[in-house]
Design a protein around this motif. Sequence first.
Motif, PDB file in Angstrom:
ATOM      1  N   SER A 151      77.855  85.642  21.313  1.00  0.00           N
ATOM      2  CA  SER A 151      78.743  84.607  20.780  1.00  0.00           C
ATOM      3  C   SER A 151      79.619  84.097  21.915  1.00  0.00           C
ATOM      4  CB  SER A 151      79.602  85.164  19.650  1.00  0.00           C
ATOM      5  OG  SER A 151      80.577  86.026  20.165  1.00  0.00           O
ATOM      6  N   SER A 203      72.524  76.596   7.900  1.00  0.00           N
ATOM      7  CA  SER A 203      72.689  78.034   7.723  1.00  0.00           C
ATOM      8  C   SER A 203      71.393  78.748   8.015  1.00  0.00           C
ATOM      9  CB  SER A 203      73.171  78.339   6.308  1.00  0.00           C
ATOM     10  OG  SER A 203      72.220  77.898   5.382  1.00  0.00           O
ATOM     11  N   TRP A 204      71.539  79.912   8.625  1.00  0.00           N
ATOM     12  CA  TRP A 204      70.381  80.732   8.969  1.00  0.00           C
ATOM     13  C   TRP A 204      70.138  81.742   7.860  1.00  0.00           C
ATOM     14  CZ3 TRP A 204      66.997  79.953  12.743  1.00  0.00           C
ATOM     15  CH2 TRP A 204      67.372  79.183  13.841  1.00  0.00           C
ATOM     16  N   ASP A 258      69.878  83.841   4.767  1.00  0.00           N
ATOM     17  CA  ASP A 258      70.495  83.703   3.449  1.00  0.00           C
ATOM     18  C   ASP A 258      71.844  82.983   3.501  1.00  0.00           C
ATOM     19  OD1 ASP A 258      71.836  85.595   4.809  1.00  0.00           O
ATOM     20  OD2 ASP A 258      71.576  87.214   3.365  1.00  0.00           O
ATOM     21  N   LYS A 303      74.507  84.034   4.943  1.00  0.00           N
ATOM     22  CA  LYS A 303      75.662  84.935   5.006  1.00  0.00           C
ATOM     23  C   LYS A 303      75.926  85.430   6.430  1.00  0.00           C
ATOM     24  CE  LYS A 303      74.959  86.494   0.312  1.00  0.00           C
ATOM     25  NZ  LYS A 303      73.967  87.333  -0.351  1.00  0.00           N
ATOM     26  N   THR A 304      74.899  85.378   7.293  1.00  0.00           N
ATOM     27  CA  THR A 304      75.104  85.885   8.650  1.00  0.00           C
ATOM     28  C   THR A 304      75.688  84.792   9.542  1.00  0.00           C
ATOM     29  OG1 THR A 304      72.738  85.484   8.808  1.00  0.00           O
ATOM     30  CG2 THR A 304      73.434  87.768   8.892  1.00  0.00           C
ATOM     31  N   SER A 305      76.535  85.207  10.486  1.00  0.00           N
ATOM     32  CA  SER A 305      77.094  84.244  11.430  1.00  0.00           C
ATOM     33  C   SER A 305      75.980  83.783  12.369  1.00  0.00           C
ATOM     34  CB  SER A 305      78.224  84.884  12.236  1.00  0.00           C
ATOM     35  OG  SER A 305      77.690  85.879  13.076  1.00  0.00           O
ATOM     36  N   THR A 306      76.188  82.601  12.957  1.00  0.00           N
ATOM     37  CA  THR A 306      75.120  82.025  13.771  1.00  0.00           C
ATOM     38  C   THR A 306      74.694  82.957  14.896  1.00  0.00           C
ATOM     39  OG1 THR A 306      75.968  79.847  13.284  1.00  0.00           O
ATOM     40  CG2 THR A 306      74.459  80.007  15.122  1.00  0.00           C
ATOM     41  N   GLU A 356      74.928  86.173  15.181  1.00  0.00           N
ATOM     42  CA  GLU A 356      74.205  87.352  14.685  1.00  0.00           C
ATOM     43  C   GLU A 356      72.781  86.962  14.304  1.00  0.00           C
ATOM     44  OE1 GLU A 356      74.619  90.565  14.621  1.00  0.00           O
ATOM     45  OE2 GLU A 356      76.523  90.326  15.674  1.00  0.00           O
ATOM     46  N   ALA A 357      72.670  85.793  13.648  1.00  0.00           N
ATOM     47  CA  ALA A 357      71.347  85.316  13.237  1.00  0.00           C
ATOM     48  C   ALA A 357      70.453  85.084  14.446  1.00  0.00           C
ATOM     49  CB  ALA A 357      71.492  84.023  12.429  1.00  0.00           C
ATOM     50  N   LYS A 392      67.984  87.489  15.738  1.00  0.00           N
ATOM     51  CA  LYS A 392      66.691  87.639  15.060  1.00  0.00           C
ATOM     52  C   LYS A 392      65.795  86.423  15.305  1.00  0.00           C
ATOM     53  CE  LYS A 392      68.772  88.831  11.051  1.00  0.00           C
ATOM     54  NZ  LYS A 392      68.720  88.986   9.596  1.00  0.00           N
TER      55      LYS A 392
END
Lengths: 276, 300
Positions: free
Chosen positions: A101, B62-63, B65, B67-70, B72-73, B76
């Motif tokens: 980030s 949004s990545w 579902d 719910k995850t921050s960008t 963090e997404a 994956k």
Amino acid sequence: MLRLLEIEFIKLWNSRVSKFLIIAYFFLLTSIALIAAIKFDIGPIKFHLAKEGIFNFPYIWHFNTFVAAFFKLFLAIVIVSMMANEYSNKTIKQNLIDGLSKREFVLSKFLTVVGFSAISTVFIFVVSLILGLIYSDFNEISIILSDLEFLFAFFIKLIGFFSFCLFLGMLVKRSAFALGFLILWQFIEGMIYLVLRWKFDENFASNVLTFLPLNAMSNLIKEPFTRLGAVKSVAQQIGEDISYDFGVQWYEILIVLVWTALFVYWSYLILKKRDL
Amino acid sequence: MDTILTINNLTKKFGKLVAVNDLSFTIEKGNVYGLLGPNGSGKSTTLGIVLNVVNKTSGNFSWFDGKTSTHEALKKVGAIIERPNFYPYMSAEKNLKLVCKIKGVATGKIREKLELVGLWDRKDSNFSTYSLGMKQRLAIASALLNDPEILILDEPTNGLDPQGIHQIRELITKIANTGTTILLASHLLDEVEKVCSHVVVLRKGVKLYSGRVDEMIASHGFFELKTEDNKKLSTFLKNHPSIKDVIAKNGTITAFLNEPMDAATFNEYLFKEGFVLSHLVKRKESLEEQFLALTNNESK
């Protein structure tokens, strides 16, 4: 946090130039010990600097931190380029895409700065301690451990200065220009002082100067040379050597800490706002 | 089906220029998507926004579902945009180790991925000594380190020589066959046609089409025909209800269908009517023809 430091370590330690400069920097820190070797032996004049009291506790803390602070320019090059190179290699983009980030990116750089400052402080502590133990006239524990605030001031001074370098690297994106700007800024502070002294009065001008970043950092550890003379004469008369004016003031620490926070926050803000 | 990426009314302005204009689409798991558009149509900007390096002006994405921050997404996700960016003074293996640290995955997959892209024997060479094709393959290896949910490729064959292009395309097909979701941005239509099942077509930041490749233009294809008396055949076909258009050119008749019909039925029918064909091919419009038709229609 450890992960961020590891990431920065891989980036720095694999670069031959950074590695060379880092090693050179710590080598120079050690070279303070060479001052001990300064000897003049010209006929009747015998002069051995180490015997003149510069390595006396607690004066040595002041003297060594003051001298060592000059070498920070070496590390400044490393720090400016470790930021600017991320732009020129476009690796900053790839780091973000890979899932770092923007906050972590700035934090990883800042943690590295704190790490460098901490290691430098420990280094200078050990070198001074050894030199002091060899040459100091006073070896009582209480005297050795007095005036240690100079080490703390040294630590804060380095963090402040390196954070400024980080910020410039982030702002300018080119190492050479950022270093140029750093030197330019030193002149700008001088100009501000002169203009204010001319428009208002000297007192006001030097008060403002206290708050400007580079001057605030150099104020933390004042020049120790006049103190050496003072120590001599005062010590001769009353056996006391504490002269408060040379000490580290709490508000000076605070000013540098505020600048540090601003530089780091501004770096983050720039990264957040900028399209890469 | 699992949604991987949802984009809603995304807009990006660079000063007065609108690079991406009110764009919406979704990416579902398991499909291979092509993001098509001429140069400057907003493909890279769109990818830049969802990959956290370009700031959006309005809209949202949004990545997974949602719910995850960008960032963090993105751990994956595997992505390469524009040129491959690595530390030039570090070897391929060290660069990949660094990527593993950033993504927070074990370094155990480095060998497997380098072997996949055929760079294992060059793992100790500095990145700066690599050719462009090798750099691009290293970038793909790096993007695959975390066995991503989706692989995003932006113009992966740009600037490569024919051999390099071939290697990258084979690699993409190989990865697509393992069931990995892929989003491939390109202006090379045959490239997209070869591997993609779905497309999103952009022009000047506006979405023209999104959906399956074969449904891009409601078309039943066309026949290419040759016979002894072409003139007679074209007159005959022009009056046929299943044919909407007939073009005779260079001794070949092209007859466009307006309802489904297979070649065997058509051949049998014409034979009964007294036409003996020397040439019969049934074809669908290529993606290129469809794409040009689509972009031209919209610009009129």
